[in-house]
Enzyme design. Structure first.
Site, PDB file in Angstrom:
ATOM      1  NE  ARG A  25      -3.520  -2.111   2.421  1.00  0.00           N
ATOM      2  CZ  ARG A  25      -4.157  -2.926   3.492  1.00  0.00           C
ATOM      3  NH1 ARG A  25      -4.320  -2.834   4.409  1.00  0.00           N
ATOM      4  NH2 ARG A  25      -5.129  -3.822   2.806  1.00  0.00           N
ATOM      5  CB  SER A 124      -8.229  -1.841   3.925  1.00  0.00           C
ATOM      6  OG  SER A 124      -8.356  -2.240   4.191  1.00  0.00           O
ATOM      7  CG  HIS A 125      -8.624   0.587   6.982  1.00  0.00           C
ATOM      8  ND1 HIS A 125      -7.925  -0.350   6.738  1.00  0.00           N
ATOM      9  CD2 HIS A 125      -7.415   1.176   7.466  1.00  0.00           C
ATOM     10  CE1 HIS A 125      -6.851  -0.484   6.967  1.00  0.00           C
ATOM     11  NE2 HIS A 125      -6.520   0.359   7.270  1.00  0.00           N
ATOM     12  CG  ASP A 289     -12.540  -2.020   4.378  1.00  0.00           C
ATOM     13  OD1 ASP A 289     -13.650  -2.790   4.176  1.00  0.00           O
ATOM     14  OD2 ASP A 289     -11.760  -1.928   4.993  1.00  0.00           O
ATOM     15  CG  ASP A 291     -10.989  -4.134   1.158  1.00  0.00           C
ATOM     16  OD1 ASP A 291     -11.227  -3.362   2.356  1.00  0.00           O
ATOM     17  OD2 ASP A 291     -10.662  -4.874   0.863  1.00  0.00           O
ATOM     18  CG  ASP A 293     -11.275  -6.570   4.129  1.00  0.00           C
ATOM     19  OD1 ASP A 293     -12.074  -5.450   3.903  1.00  0.00           O
ATOM     20  OD2 ASP A 293     -10.352  -7.229   3.982  1.00  0.00           O
ATOM     21  NE  ARG A 294      -9.717  -2.674   7.823  1.00  0.00           N
ATOM     22  CZ  ARG A 294      -9.118  -2.278   8.589  1.00  0.00           C
ATOM     23  NH1 ARG A 294      -9.240  -1.755   9.293  1.00  0.00           N
ATOM     24  NH2 ARG A 294      -7.139  -2.657   8.542  1.00  0.00           N
ATOM     25  CB  THR A 357      -2.221  -8.828  13.671  1.00  0.00           C
ATOM     26  OG1 THR A 357      -2.520  -8.222  14.918  1.00  0.00           O
ATOM     27  CG2 THR A 357      -2.788  -7.382  12.585  1.00  0.00           C
ATOM     28  CD  GLU A 376      -7.530  -9.979  11.869  1.00  0.00           C
ATOM     29  OE1 GLU A 376      -6.280  -9.929  11.908  1.00  0.00           O
ATOM     30  OE2 GLU A 376      -7.793  -9.404  10.738  1.00  0.00           O
ATOM     31  CB  SER A 378      -8.578  -4.670  12.965  1.00  0.00           C
ATOM     32  OG  SER A 378      -8.079  -5.806  12.196  1.00  0.00           O
ATOM     33  CE  LYS A 389     -10.303  -7.072   7.700  1.00  0.00           C
ATOM     34  NZ  LYS A 389      -8.975  -7.323   6.935  1.00  0.00           N
TER      35      LYS A 389
HETATM   36  C1  G16 Z   1      -5.597  -5.978   7.118  1.00  0.00           C
HETATM   37  C2  G16 Z   1      -5.620  -7.283   7.748  1.00  0.00           C
HETATM   38  C3  G16 Z   1      -6.289  -7.663   8.931  1.00  0.00           C
HETATM   39  C4  G16 Z   1      -5.381  -6.510  10.205  1.00  0.00           C
HETATM   40  C5  G16 Z   1      -5.364  -5.825   9.708  1.00  0.00           C
HETATM   41  C6  G16 Z   1      -4.640  -4.517  11.018  1.00  0.00           C
HETATM   42  O1  G16 Z   1      -6.745  -5.098   6.825  1.00  0.00           O
HETATM   43  O2  G16 Z   1      -6.279  -7.648   6.864  1.00  0.00           O
HETATM   44  O3  G16 Z   1      -6.071  -9.164   8.682  1.00  0.00           O
HETATM   45  O4  G16 Z   1      -6.305  -6.823  11.537  1.00  0.00           O
HETATM   46  O5  G16 Z   1      -4.906  -5.114   8.616  1.00  0.00           O
HETATM   47  O6  G16 Z   1      -3.616  -4.446  10.075  1.00  0.00           O
HETATM   48  P1  G16 Z   1      -2.718  -3.317  10.993  1.00  0.00           P
HETATM   49  O7  G16 Z   1      -3.578  -3.444  12.759  1.00  0.00           O
HETATM   50  O8  G16 Z   1      -1.153  -3.601  10.486  1.00  0.00           O
HETATM   51  O9  G16 Z   1      -2.798  -1.901  10.192  1.00  0.00           O
HETATM   52  P2  G16 Z   1      -7.182  -4.728   6.249  1.00  0.00           P
HETATM   53  O10 G16 Z   1      -8.505  -4.340   6.238  1.00  0.00           O
HETATM   54  O11 G16 Z   1      -6.300  -3.106   5.970  1.00  0.00           O
HETATM   55  O12 G16 Z   1      -7.191  -5.260   4.453  1.00  0.00           O
END
Ligand code: G16
Length: 572
Positions: A25, A124-125, A289, A291, A293-294, A357, A376, A378, A389
């Site tokens: 990213r 993602s977010h 979020d 994509d 998944d959250r 994580t 999780e 998150s 997720k």
């Molecule tokens: C990704 C991972 C998750 C993780 C999250 C938070 O989520 O797929 O399993 O919990 O990152 O990561 P960090 O605390 O390292 O920022 P996503 O939704 O960003 O793809």
């Protein structure tokens, strides 16, 4: 059929292409540099065994953020040149992360294609737009994110890459129209198949949940519902599922038109960024979020922590969700997620796993039939129906539980609310007070120093307790302090340095981690948890209950001294 040639383009390594918690990213302007995306994609192809590329089928799509359409055309051309047989693209390049996983498992397997994988284009977010973030990650044949052995290989390849292959003369494919476009290259036919983004996913959800029961709930006069997609890709599914299949009012959908820049907002479903939903609370509210998944789950002026959410889903799954009617194989959570799920696992005598994580760590457990539900802190919740997720799945799981709890009083009586369900859960299992402090975009060096200091401190628990008691004499003693290390029970692989833990005698925990999903600087995450079993003490305000531990965490880590920040960017 249009013919294409393969060009070998000379390139040199570009620094900083190490995939984070979930892919690479960076700012869009970084991705738009010459060769940047190409180097990463070729490094990924080179990290895979030949049968996963030559003659294989690849899914390429994402959350539709700015630069996705260009990136899809580049990846199509590179796939053709690397001998991929066909590329599958969701219409307009849109597929939520869970839908990619669903498509890979349901559709690619079924059509006999071999060696499939996916490039998911999302940050993602993180916000989108010309000045914001872009991202790419590779998913494996099982529909889950590539494990560390592959992402490490990709990274190694980015450091030595000398050339990439591309079909420069392949015309851009119209990804707005459903249908197959075929080309011929040196190795034969190459197809690009553009398909409806939602149908496979909708079919899968209908096979998991009792849609009739949810429909009944949504049509009840006492129930109000609102879903905020924050202009992410969830919007492409929300109308199909909530409105067309389940009969919700169209007005219950907020920000459900996917936009390249998420309408200028931050597509992160938490109390800070999903403001519209927080302001106008329905009986049940949820957000996604970028994509999809959250998920964030809300009752009327009541926030369900993601850690509680997965515990409550696990506790009710067998009765409320047909997919689980034969029982759960096991449950799992990431290390910083609260221990609410552990307590449910103990009560229900379920296998339980604590992983680092990153959703990729759940995949092996699920493939081995050891885990049905996981989550999780998150804002990620899901099950073994796919290997990502799944935000909409979590909303349907909650709607199923609410429908189940209200099955006898949907014709106008007082409903059992989200808040009632959570409070009843706490009364049975105890409450895990929980909060997360995020310090976003702090100086990377300062963040590293802070973490190093916390690790160093761990070698002398007497000294730790002297400091802790000096800060607050009313907290319990630190009985253990370490860096979390995980040995995968399926393949034996070991993941080190997965978060710094301070564990207290009364079960409280402080956890410090550096985020692996930011695109610039460093983000420090501080997770604070305290378990309360006494029913007379489970109704406190969580920030107040956690006050002493927060004070200890901030002073012990010298947060302000290292980062210059007197307050976190986000508190959840
Ligand atoms: C990704 C991972 C998750 C993780 C999250 C938070 O989520 O797929 O399993 O919990 O990152 O990561 P960090 O605390 O390292 O920022 P996503 O939704 O960003 O793809």
């Amino acid at each position: 059929m249009v013919m294409f040639k393969v060009s070998r383009v000379a390139t040199t390594p570009i620094d900083g292409q190490k995939p984070g918690t979930s892919g690479l990213r960076k700012k869009v302007k970084v991705f738009m540099q010459p060769h940047y995306l190409h180097n990463f994609v070729q490094s990924t192809f080179n990290a895979l065994s030949a049968d996963k590329v030559r003659g294989a089928t690849l899914v390429v799509s994402g959350d539709g953020r700015y630069y996705s359409k260009d990136a899809i055309q580049i990846i199509i051309k590179m796939s053709a040149a690397n001998g991929v047989r066909r590329v599958w693209v969701g219409q307009n390049g849109l597929l939520s992360t869970p839908a990619v996983s669903a498509v890979m498992r349901e559709r690619l397997g079924a059509d006999g294609s071999k060696g499939s994988g996916a490039f998911i284009l999302t940050a993602s977010h993180n916000p989108g737009g010309p000045h914001e973030d872009f991202g790419i990650k590779y998913n494996m044949e099982n529909g889950g994110p590539a494990p560390e052995v592959i992402t490490d290989k990709i990274y190694e390849n980015t450091k030595t890459i000398k050339e990439y292959l591309i079909a420069e003369d392949l015309p851009d494919v119209d990804i707005s129209a459903i249908g197959i476009t075929s080309f011929t290259g040196p190795e034969g036919q190459f197809d690009v198949d553009v398909f409806d983004s939602a149908s496979d996913y909708v079919k899968l959800m209908k096979s998991i949940f009792d849609f009739q029961a949810i429909q009944k709930l949504l049509s009840s006069p006492s129930f109000t519902f609102c879903y905020d997609a924050l202009h992410g890709v969830a919007g492409a599914y929300a109308k199909r599922i909530f409105v067309e299949e389940l009969g919700a009012q169209e007005s219950s959908l907020l920000n459900c038109v996917p936009k390249e820049d998420f309408g200028g907002g931050h597509p992160d479903p938490n109390l800070t960024y999903a403001k519209e939903l927080v302001g106008e609370p329905p009986e049940f509210g949820a957000a996604a979020d970028g994509d999809a998944d959250r998920n964030m789950i809300l009752g009327k002026r009541f926030f369900v922590t993601p850690s509680d959410s997965v515990a409550i889903i696990a506790a009710n799954a067998v009765k409320a969700i047909p997919y689980f009617s034969d029982g759960l194989k096991g449950v799992a959570r990431s290390m910083p997620t609260s221990a609410a799920l552990d307590v449910v696992a103990q009560h229900l005598n379920l296998k339980f796993f604590e992983v680092p994580t990153g959703w990729k760590f759940f995949g092996n457990l699920m493939d081995a039939g050891m885990c049905s539900v996981c989550g999780e802190e998150s804002f990620g919740t899901g099950s073994d129906h796919i290997r990502e997720k799944d935000g909409i799945w979590a909303v349907l799981a909650w709607l199923s539980i609410i429908a189940y709890k209200n099955k006898d009083n949907l014709s106008g009586g007082k409903l059992v609310t989200v808040e009632d369900i959570v409070r009843q859960h706490w009364a049975i299992y105890g409450r895990h007070y929980y909060t997360r402090y995020d310090y976003e975009n702090v100086d990377a060096g300062a963040a590293k120093d802070l973490m190093a200091c916390l690790v160093k401190l761990q070698s002398d628990l007497t000294e730790v307790n002297k400091i802790v008691k000096g800060i607050r004499s009313d907290v319990s003693n630190v009985v253990n302090a370490d860096e979390f290390e995980y040995k995968d029970p399926v393949d034996g692989s070991i993941s080190k340095h997965q978060g710094i833990r301070y564990l207290f005698g009364d079960g409280s925990r402080l956890v410090f981690r550096l985020s692996g999903t930011g695109s610039e600087g460093a983000t420090i995450r501080l997770y604070i948890e305290q378990y309360e079993k006494d029913p007379s003490k489970i109704g406190r305000d969580s920030q107040e209950a956690l006050g002493p531990l927060v004070e200890v965490a901030l002073k012990l880590s010298k947060m302000e001294e290292f980062t210059g920040r007197s307050a976190p960017t986000v508190i959840t």
